[in-house]
Design an enzyme around this catalytic site. Structure first.
Site, short mmCIF file in Angstrom:
data_model
loop_
_atom_site.label_atom_id
_atom_site.label_comp_id
_atom_site.label_asym_id
_atom_site.label_seq_id
_atom_site.Cartn_x
_atom_site.Cartn_y
_atom_site.Cartn_z
N VAL A 138 0.83 -1.20 0.00
CA VAL A 138 0.00 0.00 0.00
C VAL A 138 0.87 1.25 0.00
CG1 VAL A 138 -1.89 -1.15 1.22
CG2 VAL A 138 -0.20 0.12 2.51
N CYS A 139 0.27 2.34 -0.46
CA CYS A 139 0.89 3.67 -0.41
C CYS A 139 -0.25 4.67 -0.25
CB CYS A 139 1.73 3.93 -1.65
SG CYS A 139 0.77 4.05 -3.18
N ALA A 140 -0.02 5.90 -0.60
CA ALA A 140 -1.04 6.93 -0.43
C ALA A 140 -2.18 6.80 -1.44
CB ALA A 140 -0.42 8.32 -0.51
#
Length: 190
Positions: free
Chosen positions: A65-67
């Site tokens: 995951v990331c932003a």
């Protein structure tokens, strides 16, 4: 010969339903991670991913995951090229939170602006500076504004961001050695 792995994309709802099955890897900077992350996520910034490949090979199912999903897609491509299966979260932590899912916040963590916000601020400040210097000192300074505009167009077309890569190297966005070591140790234990 085996076929190359294809990264899987999960919606926040799909990921939420299976969260307990995953080893969640958050590839944002430590500052972004501290601003809120998926429950149980381990922070492993994208620029440190290759150094953790041995530990990631041993981890059970990976959810990256990331932003917004762009960096996690890049991470999944890197992992797939190394033969490590992984899924990415569509829309990142922003989509996760938008669907009403809880974000975990580390205790006593300082809050740092998200990378996208840092990029928007820096790009806007540089454009304004170029325009101001172009009016006050010499018109050639307007090339700074034009260069930033060109970089933003390139960034949108390629879904990459050179400015984010540079900003990620600033001290407030850098992983602290102890945090990275703790992440690698947690991966080894899974």
């Amino acid at each position: 010969m085996t076929a190359p792995l294809t990264p899987v994309t999960l919606t926040p709802g799909q990921a939420h339903a299976r969260l307990a099955e995953f080893t969640v890897i958050d590839v944002r900077t430590p500052g972004e991670y501290a601003s809120g992350h998926l429950p149980g996520a381990l922070n492993l910034p994208l620029d440190r991913l290759r150094g953790a490949l041995p530990e990631l090979r041993q981890a059970p199912e990976l959810l990256v995951v990331c932003a917004s999903g762009a960096r996690s897609e890049n991470a999944c491509r890197i992992l797939a090229a190394e033969g490590i299966p992984a899924a990415t979260l569509a829309g990142g932590t922003a989509a996760w939170a938008a669907e009403g899912n809880a974000l975990q916040h580390p205790e006593a963590a300082r809050t740092v602006w998200g990378m996208e916000r840092q990029v928007r601020f820096t790009a806007g400040a540089l454009v304004l500076l170029g325009l101001l210097l172009g009016v006050l000192i010499h018109p050639a300074f307007q090339l700074l504004a034009a260069g930033i505009a060109g970089g933003l167009v390139f960034s949108a077309l390629t879904n990459t961001c050179g400015m984010a890569a540079v900003l990620a190297r600033l001290p407030h966005n850098r992983p602290r050695t102890a945090d990275l070591n703790a992440t690698l140790a947690a991966l080894r234990e899974r």
